[in-house]
Design a protein around this motif. Structure first.
Motif, PDB file in Angstrom:
ATOM      1  N   ALA A 115      -7.184   2.126   6.722  1.00  0.00           N
ATOM      2  CA  ALA A 115      -6.244   3.074   6.123  1.00  0.00           C
ATOM      3  C   ALA A 115      -6.941   4.382   5.759  1.00  0.00           C
ATOM      4  CB  ALA A 115      -5.580   2.464   4.891  1.00  0.00           C
ATOM      5  N   HIS A 160      -3.657   2.365  -0.923  1.00  0.00           N
ATOM      6  CA  HIS A 160      -4.172   1.482   0.129  1.00  0.00           C
ATOM      7  C   HIS A 160      -5.610   1.068  -0.189  1.00  0.00           C
ATOM      8  CE1 HIS A 160      -4.665   5.679   1.970  1.00  0.00           C
ATOM      9  NE2 HIS A 160      -5.881   5.297   1.748  1.00  0.00           N
ATOM     10  N   CYS A 161      -6.190   0.249   0.669  1.00  0.00           N
ATOM     11  CA  CYS A 161      -7.500  -0.354   0.391  1.00  0.00           C
ATOM     12  C   CYS A 161      -8.512   0.694  -0.081  1.00  0.00           C
ATOM     13  CB  CYS A 161      -8.028  -1.061   1.626  1.00  0.00           C
ATOM     14  SG  CYS A 161      -7.130  -2.578   1.985  1.00  0.00           S
ATOM     15  N   CYS A 202       0.832  -1.216   0.000  1.00  0.00           N
ATOM     16  CA  CYS A 202       0.000   0.000   0.000  1.00  0.00           C
ATOM     17  C   CYS A 202       0.864   1.263   0.000  1.00  0.00           C
ATOM     18  CB  CYS A 202      -0.912   0.010   1.220  1.00  0.00           C
ATOM     19  SG  CYS A 202      -1.933  -1.464   1.357  1.00  0.00           S
ATOM     20  N   GLU A 238       0.086  -4.440   6.296  1.00  0.00           N
ATOM     21  CA  GLU A 238      -1.042  -5.153   6.906  1.00  0.00           C
ATOM     22  C   GLU A 238      -1.183  -6.592   6.403  1.00  0.00           C
ATOM     23  OE1 GLU A 238      -2.387  -3.366   9.214  1.00  0.00           O
ATOM     24  OE2 GLU A 238      -3.741  -4.953   9.816  1.00  0.00           O
ATOM     25  N   CYS A 239      -0.990  -6.781   5.109  1.00  0.00           N
ATOM     26  CA  CYS A 239      -1.290  -8.099   4.544  1.00  0.00           C
ATOM     27  C   CYS A 239      -0.127  -9.071   4.616  1.00  0.00           C
ATOM     28  CB  CYS A 239      -1.693  -7.944   3.081  1.00  0.00           C
ATOM     29  SG  CYS A 239      -3.200  -7.039   2.958  1.00  0.00           S
ATOM     30  N   CYS A 242      -0.794   2.412   4.576  1.00  0.00           N
ATOM     31  CA  CYS A 242      -1.408   1.193   5.104  1.00  0.00           C
ATOM     32  C   CYS A 242      -1.724   1.374   6.596  1.00  0.00           C
ATOM     33  CB  CYS A 242      -0.458   0.019   4.872  1.00  0.00           C
ATOM     34  SG  CYS A 242      -1.279  -1.575   5.003  1.00  0.00           S
ATOM     35  N   ASP A 243      -2.773   0.678   7.018  1.00  0.00           N
ATOM     36  CA  ASP A 243      -3.423   0.911   8.318  1.00  0.00           C
ATOM     37  C   ASP A 243      -2.558   1.497   9.431  1.00  0.00           C
ATOM     38  OD1 ASP A 243      -5.287  -0.461   6.838  1.00  0.00           O
ATOM     39  OD2 ASP A 243      -5.743  -1.928   8.374  1.00  0.00           O
TER      40      ASP A 243
HETATM   41 FE1  FES Z   1      -2.882  -1.829   3.379  1.00  0.00          FE
HETATM   42 FE2  FES Z   1      -5.599  -2.420   3.453  1.00  0.00          FE
HETATM   43  S1  FES Z   1      -3.859  -3.741   3.341  1.00  0.00           S
HETATM   44  S2  FES Z   1      -4.574  -0.557   3.619  1.00  0.00           S
END
Ligand code: FES
Length: 568
Positions: free
Chosen positions: A197, A190-191, A51, A83-84, A119-120
């Motif tokens: 995020a 990001h998402c 992200c 995050e992932c 990212c988050d």
């Molecule tokens: Fe990075 Fe959702 S995985 S913002």
């Protein structure tokens, strides 16, 4: 104009030589060290944080702005939390990253800092660290991905849960599942939904720490770089005028952020991160404030996971400024922001271009917004539920508990055909709180038992001391505090106990008499987590409970920008 960086570069003699000489190996001419505001660019670029993988470009745009405004930009890396990719969960490392950020800023020659967040956890960790230094700070978020395209329709992270369910039920083949992966994450950023995020990007904008439109310009849109350029210019102004987070992040700013988040239907993780940031600033914010302040705010944004659209659609519809303007009757419009204008002034000319995406206060998208903070004997210090992402029929429900002692127990038994469960039951997952599963992973929206899914049921009441992805949904009670691992009443729930959830009354009640609970507590055994050394051991010893923001006890507050001892 006082410039902190001159305590390095303005020195004479041996010290000045050392501070400047090695910097000159990068080709910087001497005049840059003679009184230009030094702007640190705190970069969370990493190929392991996809992200944020476009952040080298974004940093260049910030630098252009800094140069244009007469500053001297210096980019530096900090721990990046993808995050992932990161196991067991990025939340375990949020506080660690914040320490990296705090000490990197304080220990180095800068007058202001631009935080590149995406990212988050890369937003709260950077903001928490910067707040504890209290140097002039602004945030540039990486921006959301463009909506994914799969078989002719828009998809985003929230579809992951639907695809996984369809795949489990055999309604989506493995080939289709793999094809959907590439379709979902098709651009930088990001998402694409209002997950954690984008919730964090909106948080910094509504707090006044970022420029208007920071939250919603897509990562792939050239205007994201324009915003980064302008933020670089603004950082020089912040440095010259010594405008610090403590002047921006007042109690009013936090209240604004809570109300804006409610209107957006932002992630439940918002509560934990905003509480932790308030703790760094010494602003009193209790979990009850989130409920109280959200209660009057309707849901205005029709965004996944609470609605249909994507964050890029919110940008095209007028962005966060349009939401903020719509909420002006509730907000502290005179709260100051980093561009020297108030929140109200920044949004004065904003317009809504699409009522499908941004509803009005008079005709909101949903009347229930934000977060409900539940209390009761199961969560004396609170628990969290997101009404806009829950099933209305389940918001008042009494059911029989089906208990899983920990995540391994859940994984082992959830799809067991012998599991004694029906759709009216309440799934209870213990020991996934801050200490019980260090880092408090996002497993709270546990998948339903296969035998329930087979009946066409998509939601059940679920309760845990864990968190949920901002992209998740369902009637999911999270952040139960105190958590099971420290002997909270959640630890004492047994199969067959009746539990009542009543969102309207803000109640989560375990129908077990106090004497019986006291008796059960005598048999409570803390689980052996088996972390004898290293960071995780430190984490377990110092992490606070969810309702306190899950920061470390010794990190709360600020130590200011002064370095107590010189290096030479
Ligand atoms: Fe990075 Fe959702 S995985 S913002």
């Amino acid at each position: 104009m006082y410039l902190r960086s001159q305590e390095w570069f303005g020195r004479t003699g041996k010290d000045g030589f050392i501070y400047r000489a090695w910097m000159k190996n990068q080709g910087f001419p001497h005049h840059l060290f003679e009184g230009k505001p030094v702007i640190g660019i705190c970069n969370t670029f990493s190929e392991l944080t996809p992200c944020n993988a476009h952040f080298r470009d974004l940093a260049e745009a910030v630098k252009r702005g800094v140069w244009e405004a007469g500053g001297f930009p210096l980019e530096f890396p900090v721990m990046s939390l993808g995050e992932c990719q990161m196991k067991p969960t990025t939340m375990l490392f949020r506080n660690l990253a914040s320490m990296d950020v705090e000490e990197s800023i304080r220990g180095n020659s800068m007058d202001a800092v631009v935080l590149l967040c995406g990212c988050d956890k890369t937003t709260p960790s950077l903001v928490m660290g910067a707040c504890s230094v209290d140097l002039p700070t602004t945030v540039v978020s990486g921006g959301p991905m463009l909506a994914g395209k799969y078989k002719g329709r828009n998809i985003g992270t929230s579809d992951l849960w639907r695809f996984a369910e369809a795949n489990k039920k055999g309604e989506m083949s493995q080939e289709e599942f793999v094809a959907a992966e590439a379709c979902m994450a098709r651009s930088q950023g990001h998402c694409a939904v209002m997950g954690t995020a984008s919730t964090m990007a909106a948080m910094v904008e509504s707090l006044g720490l970022a420029l208007p439109d920071n939250a919603t310009i897509p990562a792939a849109d050239s205007r994201r770089k324009v915003l980064a350029h302008m933020a670089g210019m603004q950082a020089v102004e912040l440095a010259k005028n010594n405008i610090r987070p403590s002047q921006i992040l007042t109690r009013q700013a936090f209240e604004n952020a809570i109300m804006v988040n409610a209107a957006l239907g932002g992630s439940t993780n918002f509560i934990i991160h905003l509480t932790a940031i308030a703790g760094r600033m010494g602003v009193q914010l209790s979990i009850d404030d989130f409920d109280k302040l959200s209660a009057q705010i309707p849901l205005l944004a029709n965004l996944q996971p609470s609605g249909e659209h994507f964050v890029e659609d919110l940008f095209y519809a007028g962005g966060l400024p349009a939401i903020i303007k719509e909420l002006s009757q509730f907000l502290h419009n005179d709260a100051m922001t980093i561009n020297g204008r108030t929140l109200g002034e920044n949004c004065q000319t904003a317009e809504c271009y699409n009522r499908e995406v941004i509803a009005s206060v008079a005709e909101p998208f949903k009347s229930e917004s934000g977060v409900a903070i539940l209390k009761g004997n199961l969560c004396p210090n609170g628990a969290v539920l997101k009404p806009s992402a829950a099933t209305p029929e389940l918001m008042q429900h009494t059911g029989r508990a089906v208990v899983f002692e920990n995540i391994d127990d859940y994984k082992k038994r959830i799809d067991d055909p012998e599991l004694d469960v029906d759709p009216t039951c309440v799934l209870v997952l213990k020991n996934v709180g801050p200490k019980g599963y260090p880092g408090m992973p996002e497993v709270g929206n546990m998948q339903l038992p296969a035998k329930v899914l087979a009946q066409g049921v998509h939601d059940m009441v679920r309760i845990s001391d864990g968190r949920m992805s901002g992209t998740g949904f369902g009637t999911v009670v999270l952040h139960v505090s105190p958590e099971a691992a420290v002997g909270g009443n959640l630890a004492l729930v047994q199969n067959g106990d009746l539990i009542t959830l009543d969102v309207e009354k803000r109640l989560l009640h375990l129908h077990v008499e106090p004497e019986e609970l006291a008796q059960r507590l005598t048999h409570f055994q803390p689980i052996d987590l088996g972390y004898e050394r290293g960071y995780t051991r430190m984490y377990i010893h110092h992490v606070l409970q969810a309702h306190e923001g899950a920061d470390f006890d010794f990190l709360q507050g600020s130590s200011g920008p002064v370095v107590k001892r010189d290096s030479h």
